[in-house]
Scaffold this motif. Structure first.
Motif, PDB file in Angstrom:
ATOM      1  N   ARG A 224       0.829  -1.208   0.000  1.00 36.13           N
ATOM      2  CA  ARG A 224       0.000   0.000   0.000  1.00 36.13           C
ATOM      3  C   ARG A 224       0.870   1.268   0.000  1.00 36.13           C
ATOM      4  N   VAL A 225       1.937   1.233   0.757  1.00 36.52           N
ATOM      5  CA  VAL A 225       2.763   2.424   0.848  1.00 36.52           C
ATOM      6  C   VAL A 225       3.471   2.659  -0.489  1.00 36.52           C
ATOM      7  N   GLU A 226       3.854   1.579  -1.135  1.00 36.93           N
ATOM      8  CA  GLU A 226       4.490   1.695  -2.445  1.00 36.93           C
ATOM      9  C   GLU A 226       3.509   2.285  -3.456  1.00 36.93           C
ATOM     10  N   GLN A 227       2.284   1.778  -3.395  1.00 33.06           N
ATOM     11  CA  GLN A 227       1.227   2.252  -4.293  1.00 33.06           C
ATOM     12  C   GLN A 227       1.011   3.759  -4.108  1.00 33.06           C
ATOM     13  N   LEU A 228       0.974   4.184  -2.846  1.00 33.43           N
ATOM     14  CA  LEU A 228       0.755   5.606  -2.579  1.00 33.43           C
ATOM     15  C   LEU A 228       1.936   6.437  -3.072  1.00 33.43           C
ATOM     16  N   HIS A 229       3.148   5.932  -2.884  1.00 28.70           N
ATOM     17  CA  HIS A 229       4.314   6.675  -3.361  1.00 28.70           C
ATOM     18  C   HIS A 229       4.257   6.826  -4.875  1.00 28.70           C
ATOM     19  N   GLU A 230       3.854   5.727  -5.555  1.00 31.86           N
ATOM     20  CA  GLU A 230       3.762   5.813  -7.008  1.00 31.86           C
ATOM     21  C   GLU A 230       2.712   6.824  -7.429  1.00 31.86           C
ATOM     22  N   ALA A 231       1.661   6.934  -6.620  1.00 35.16           N
ATOM     23  CA  ALA A 231       0.600   7.888  -6.946  1.00 35.16           C
ATOM     24  C   ALA A 231       0.984   9.310  -6.541  1.00 35.16           C
ATOM     25  N   GLY A 232       2.192   9.477  -6.030  1.00 31.05           N
ATOM     26  CA  GLY A 232       2.651  10.823  -5.706  1.00 31.05           C
ATOM     27  C   GLY A 232       2.412  11.236  -4.273  1.00 31.05           C
ATOM     28  N   VAL A 233       1.885  10.345  -3.456  1.00 36.26           N
ATOM     29  CA  VAL A 233       1.674  10.686  -2.044  1.00 36.26           C
ATOM     30  C   VAL A 233       2.962  10.329  -1.298  1.00 36.26           C
ATOM     31  N   THR A 234       3.940  11.214  -1.407  1.00 38.60           N
ATOM     32  CA  THR A 234       5.252  10.883  -0.849  1.00 38.60           C
ATOM     33  C   THR A 234       5.265  10.963   0.670  1.00 38.60           C
ATOM     34  N   ASP A 235       4.229  11.581   1.248  1.00 39.73           N
ATOM     35  CA  ASP A 235       4.155  11.690   2.709  1.00 39.73           C
ATOM     36  C   ASP A 235       3.866  10.359   3.382  1.00 39.73           C
ATOM     37  N   ALA A 236       3.349   9.410   2.609  1.00 39.10           N
ATOM     38  CA  ALA A 236       2.901   8.172   3.236  1.00 39.10           C
ATOM     39  C   ALA A 236       4.084   7.421   3.825  1.00 39.10           C
ATOM     40  N   ARG A 237       3.910   6.968   5.049  1.00 34.70           N
ATOM     41  CA  ARG A 237       4.950   6.182   5.699  1.00 34.70           C
ATOM     42  C   ARG A 237       4.292   5.241   6.700  1.00 34.70           C
TER      43      ARG A 237
END
Ligand code: SF4
Ligand code: SF4
Lengths: 338, 366
Positions: A224-237
């Motif tokens: 999920r975190v990888e998916q969010l990073h790919e979608a540009g949500v770099t804040d996700a951790r």
């Protein structure tokens, strides 16, 4: 087997907490993964938890903290939804160039420099730590590790000593004032026993709260975190997912969109008992220093002679010096690990 | 970067004059009047800027214990007085100072009884006190302490009983010895009890706190001996008072140095006031005893100062701990510093982690 470092038992990675607590042939370790990126702040989890566990009402006040009126986890709030209002730079994609420019030279406004409201919501819960300080310090054995690897208080044993309350690095467990005993999330121990998922996960309409075997949840979360990073949500951790963190990893971990402290979570929690061997060592040294100091005090003032003879005074001073040096040396001798 | 618009003190960035403002926040009032000063990361209204940190509406991260100061700080004090007193009693007995020995045995019994009563009184369910002895748990200082008390209490009682009645002198001597051996542990373990928590001021001081506690305990016991014993017997107590005062001063200084910004709680507020009083009382008592202790009245006054100083030390440390737990600054700032100084592959809770990009790159290459 070589020597066992006692510290490894008190902190660090621990693949099988239930097994080490003496459960044989136990089920997989159960856990929560709370993905705050999809939380809509509906508080269904708070309500479901209160209802299922028959938790008493604990105040109806308006706090002024956005939509958060339950304030935090406590004896009678086992799921707590945090609300944070922030202004962040507008993160809209560049608008497409107008296909048919009507006014030559007209500019489409870009979002640079503008801010917009970001509303963070996160459902917090007891972390069911791998190394749970609350459980470690409980003197009655009221807190125990279940076969699911979770941490539960036994109401019929707790004597309300209140030691678990300051021990928890997340400020989760609390004594109920009119009752005296300590209460916290049980991960719905009764429901787990009947093969059902906890009430909060069942009620969550967005699957922000996911329940399941902890290992599977960790994989889901990494994806999920990888998916969010790919979608540009770099804040996700992720928070609390690493088995080598200060508490050996949380049984309930989170996906956050900002630093943990913004949600009221400690940025680098450590199970206090990690340092217990050092504490006992220093306490032993301090006890010996007391014995030694009092002995020196007697040697410095032999019976029958006044303590004010020149000899007595020098001895006392020398003893004072020795004791102070010893205390300083012992305090410095904290070893390389802290 | 991001920032909260709505804080617990109200929304920020609003046009002024649009909302009714509580009297305490109106201009002209010094900041902080009329509301409790909580450590706010934003701190716009504060005159002195403090270390920047973020929190959830300034709410505490860890929970302060619900312990009553009178019960638990009192239990630290009386436990120390009893434990160190037993050592003094044994020493006095061995060196033929019989009046001191008897007085200290009685004092230890009284103190440990008070200590246990305070501990039981503080329980949410006092009638379940016996549950403390359900298990033996080395990871729980309270469990270890309960067993210690279970061994020490009867020994202190037997020692005092024999000294008062003159019955069973041999058993009395044995009990005195047992109490003297367990006494230092009784005085020291309460430091571990406090330190083995997430309370920043206590946990961060976990190396120094035991020395502070045993030194303070020795000062209290020496003070009791000075107060109760005849002047001709009080030489050792005067030496012990000096040693204890010096040891405590050193240990407290080290503790403050070690705890970084958390040391503020040892210097400010109620904790700071009590610890300053403790310093003066203990130093004054020890010096008074050393210089004038041969005079009965001066010995009593010095002894009382030492007792009061020890009590102030325990209550000061107790209140510093509560203050450090109630302000998220003392939890968040040290943890954040620790995290930010750590190599990024260990994970520091921030999204800008080189490790993660590496991973993505490796994936892209594969
Ligand atoms: S979060 Fe706190 S209460 Fe929950 S298991 Fe960990 S230490 Fe115990
Ligand atoms: S309050 Fe209850 S659960 Fe908490 S440490 Fe004491 S006995 Fe254990």
């Amino acid at each position: 087997m070589t020597t066992v470092d006692i510290r490894d038992l008190l902190s660090g990675p621990e693949p099988d907490p239930a097994g080490d607590a003496g459960h044989t042939a136990h089920p997989e370790r159960a856990g929560f993964f709370t993905d705050t990126s999809v939380c809509i702040g509906c508080k269904a989890c708070e309500v479901a938890c209160k209802e299922w566990n028959a938790i008493p009402e604990d105040g109806l006040s308006l706090t002024g903290m956005s939509y958060d009126n339950s304030e935090g986890l406590g004896a009678s709030t086992w799921r707590h939804v945090a609300f944070v209002e922030q202004s962040v730079p507008v993160r809209a994609p560049d608008p497409p160039p107008p296909a048919d420019p009507v006014t030559p030279g007209a500019e489409v406004p870009r979002p640079e420099g503008r801010t917009e409201l970001r509303w963070l919501m996160a459902s917090d819960v007891c972390k069911h730590c791998t190394h749970a300080a609350c459980l470690d310090v409980c003197p009655t054995g009221s807190l125990f590790r279940t076969e699911f690897g979770t941490v539960v208080v036994q109401e019929d044993i707790c004597n309300g000593c209140g030691y678990c309350v300051p021990a928890c690095p997340y400020g989760v467990i609390e004594q109920r004032p009119d009752d005296g005993r300590a209460f916290k999330c049980t991960m719905c121990y009764d429901r787990l026993g009947a093969g059902q998922e906890p009430a909060c996960a069942k009620a969550c309409p967005t699957e922000s709260i996911q329940f399941g075997p902890l290992d599977e949840l960790r994989e889901t979360a990494a994806r999920r975190v990888e998916q969010l990073h790919e979608a540009g949500v770099t804040d996700a951790r992720l928070y609390g997912h690493e088995p080598d963190d200060g508490v050996g990893g949380d049984g309930a971990f989170f996906l956050l969109l900002d630093e943990p402290e913004v949600y009221g979570l400690p940025p680098d929690p450590v199970v206090t008992t990690r340092d217990l061997p050092a504490m006992w060592k220093h306490a032993g040294a301090a006890a010996l220093a007391l014995l030694g100091g009092v002995t020196a005090a007697f040697l410095g003032s032999p019976a029958g002679r006044g303590a004010t003879t020149v000899r007595g005074r020098t001895t006392a001073r020398a003893a004072a010096r020795t004791a102070a040096t010893a205390a300083r040396a012992a305090a410095h001798r904290r070893g390389t690990r802290r | 970067m991001t920032g909260s618009d709505v804080t617990r003190d109200g929304p920020r960035g609003e046009r002024p004059g649009r909302e009714a403002v509580p009297a305490a926040l109106q201009p002209g009032k010094p900041p902080g009047t009329g509301r409790r000063r909580k450590g706010k990361g934003r701190g716009e209204q504060l005159m002195v800027p403090r270390a920047e940190f973020r929190s959830y509406y300034g709410r505490p991260v860890v929970k302060a214990p619900a312990w009553q100061a009178r019960d638990i700080a009192g239990y630290f004090f009386t436990g120390g007085l009893a434990g160190a007193g037993s050592v003094l009693a044994a020493g006095a007995g061995l060196t033929g100072r019989h009046a001191t020995a008897k007085a200290m045995k009685v004092s230890s019994l009284a103190a440990i009884s008070l200590s246990t009563a305070a501990l039981i009184h503080d329980l949410g369910r006092p009638e379940r006190f016996a549950n403390m002895l359900r298990v033996i748990k080395p990871t729980s200082p309270m469990s270890v302490g309960s067993w210690l008390l279970a061994g020490y209490g009867p020994a202190a009682g037997a020692a005092a009983g024999s000294a008062l009645t003159g019955l069973l002198p041999r058993a009395g001597r044995a009990a005195t010895g047992v109490a003297a051996m367990l006494g230092p542990a009784v005085a020291a373990y309460t430091a571990v009890l406090a330190a083995d928590t997430a309370v920043p001021a206590w946990h961060d001081a976990h190396r120094e706190l035991p020395y502070v506690f045993t030194a303070s305990a020795t000062a209290a016991a020496a003070g009791m001996a000075l107060t109760l014993a005849p002047a001709r017997e009080n030489g050792p107590a005067r030496n012990a008072a000096l040693l204890a005062a010096a040891g405590e001063a050193v240990a407290v200084r080290l503790m403050k140095r070690r705890t970084g910004i958390v040391a503020e709680t040892y210097e400010q507020g109620r904790g700071g006031r009590l610890l300053r009083a403790a310093e003066r009382l203990t130093a004054g008592g020890a010096l008074g005893a050393a210089l004038l202790g041969r005079h009965r009245a001066a010995a009593v006054a010095s002894g009382l100062a030492l007792l009061a100083g020890s009590a102030c030390t325990r209550f000061g440390i107790f209140h510093a701990g509560i203050a450090s737990a109630e302000d998220p600054r003392y939890t968040v700032v040290p943890q954040r510093e620790r995290l930010d100084s750590r190599p990024p592959e260990h994970g520091n809770g921030r999204s800008e982690r080189p490790g993660r990009h590496d991973r993505n790159e490796r994936k892209a290459q594969a």
